[in-house]
Design a protein around this motif. Sequence first.
Motif, PDB file in Angstrom:
ATOM      1  N   ARG A 187      39.713  42.608  30.512  1.00 11.96           N
ATOM      2  CA  ARG A 187      38.421  43.107  30.007  1.00 11.96           C
ATOM      3  C   ARG A 187      38.401  44.627  30.168  1.00 11.96           C
ATOM      4  O   ARG A 187      37.957  45.141  31.187  1.00 11.96           O
ATOM      5  CB  ARG A 187      37.257  42.483  30.760  1.00 11.96           C
ATOM      6  CG  ARG A 187      36.908  41.015  30.561  1.00 11.96           C
ATOM      7  CD  ARG A 187      37.463  40.353  29.375  1.00 11.96           C
ATOM      8  NE  ARG A 187      36.885  39.037  29.125  1.00 11.96           N
ATOM      9  CZ  ARG A 187      37.543  37.894  29.263  1.00 11.96           C
ATOM     10  NH1 ARG A 187      38.802  37.887  29.686  1.00 11.96           N
ATOM     11  NH2 ARG A 187      36.968  36.743  28.966  1.00 11.96           N
ATOM     12  N   TYR A 228      35.838  41.201  34.533  1.00 10.26           N
ATOM     13  CA  TYR A 228      34.429  40.867  34.653  1.00 10.26           C
ATOM     14  C   TYR A 228      34.280  39.996  35.901  1.00 10.26           C
ATOM     15  O   TYR A 228      35.056  39.053  36.110  1.00 10.26           O
ATOM     16  CB  TYR A 228      33.921  40.106  33.437  1.00 10.26           C
ATOM     17  CG  TYR A 228      33.583  40.981  32.258  1.00 10.26           C
ATOM     18  CD1 TYR A 228      33.245  42.321  32.420  1.00 10.26           C
ATOM     19  CD2 TYR A 228      33.588  40.474  30.958  1.00 10.26           C
ATOM     20  CE1 TYR A 228      32.934  43.128  31.350  1.00 10.26           C
ATOM     21  CE2 TYR A 228      33.277  41.268  29.883  1.00 10.26           C
ATOM     22  CZ  TYR A 228      32.951  42.593  30.079  1.00 10.26           C
ATOM     23  OH  TYR A 228      32.639  43.385  29.007  1.00 10.26           O
ATOM     24  N   TRP A 242      31.505  44.858  35.343  1.00 13.50           N
ATOM     25  CA  TRP A 242      32.925  45.178  35.174  1.00 13.50           C
ATOM     26  C   TRP A 242      33.469  45.865  36.412  1.00 13.50           C
ATOM     27  O   TRP A 242      32.794  46.699  37.035  1.00 13.50           O
ATOM     28  CB  TRP A 242      33.085  46.090  33.967  1.00 13.50           C
ATOM     29  CG  TRP A 242      34.513  46.490  33.680  1.00 13.50           C
ATOM     30  CD1 TRP A 242      35.447  45.783  32.985  1.00 13.50           C
ATOM     31  CD2 TRP A 242      35.149  47.709  34.076  1.00 13.50           C
ATOM     32  NE1 TRP A 242      36.640  46.475  32.918  1.00 13.50           N
ATOM     33  CE2 TRP A 242      36.484  47.663  33.592  1.00 13.50           C
ATOM     34  CE3 TRP A 242      34.742  48.827  34.806  1.00 13.50           C
ATOM     35  CZ2 TRP A 242      37.391  48.702  33.794  1.00 13.50           C
ATOM     36  CZ3 TRP A 242      35.646  49.850  35.019  1.00 13.50           C
ATOM     37  CH2 TRP A 242      36.959  49.782  34.510  1.00 13.50           C
ATOM     38  N   SER A 290      31.940  36.072  28.084  1.00 17.70           N
ATOM     39  CA  SER A 290      32.805  36.794  27.155  1.00 17.70           C
ATOM     40  C   SER A 290      34.043  35.956  26.930  1.00 17.70           C
ATOM     41  O   SER A 290      34.520  35.276  27.854  1.00 17.70           O
ATOM     42  CB  SER A 290      33.185  38.213  27.614  1.00 17.70           C
ATOM     43  OG  SER A 290      34.362  38.221  28.358  1.00 17.70           O
TER      44      SER A 290
END
Length: 253
Positions: A82, A91, A110, A142
């Motif tokens: 990510r 994440y 994050w 995500s």
Amino acid sequence: MKIRFWPALLILIVVAVTMRLGFWQRDRAHQKEALNAQIVAFEHAPAQPVGVEPMPLKSIEFHRVEARGEFLPERVVYLDNRPYNDQPGFYVVMPLKLEGGGYVLVNRGWLPRNLADRTGIEPYETPKGLVDVQGIARANASQAFELGSGGSAAHKEIRQNLDIRSYAAETGLAFQPFVIQQTNNTGDKLVRDWPAPTLGVERNYGYMFQWWGMAAAAIAFGLYAACRAAKKGDARNEGDEADEADEEAENHA
């Protein structure tokens, strides 16, 4: 002009199919535009409290929500690959045990990757005790492209993706059918500069014009082929008439 049945039927089928696909892409674009308008409206609506009662995903996705509970750091999952501002990272997804009962997954934010150790986790803070979490309800934390089962053999908490139902079966915890994308700051050193939802409306319009362009090309090709066949037919008729005239002249001679 004589029209041949089978070539004409084939062209009509191609035109009908490509036109229909173009209208389907247009309808998809309109649906996404309507959803985008809803998302904008949800941003200004009051936050909905998350409790023990299951909240259907269709009725809560993209809404602002708020929850109160206690994080379970021992159940943390780090979603790999990510990037943020071209920097690799994770994440941080963690269950929240709700104050009134039940659980919900929270995408806390994050975290940059430890460049010296691919499986190393940079330090961050997890609030102890009850904490208030505010954010946006999303269908997942995500989704990234994945080959195989993903994850890391050296660090089982590192995964490529996280399916809520599978994780609920794995942990035995009764999760809400959505993930809270956290937006409030809890002093944990995590980045929460979330990207806007990508609906791909422009792509649908692009496909629409492509399909309709194919329909126009099929019509143009059909007309061109018909005109060319007609010209060949006229030339053949003129040749036949000339041959008949020559034969008549020879007979009179």
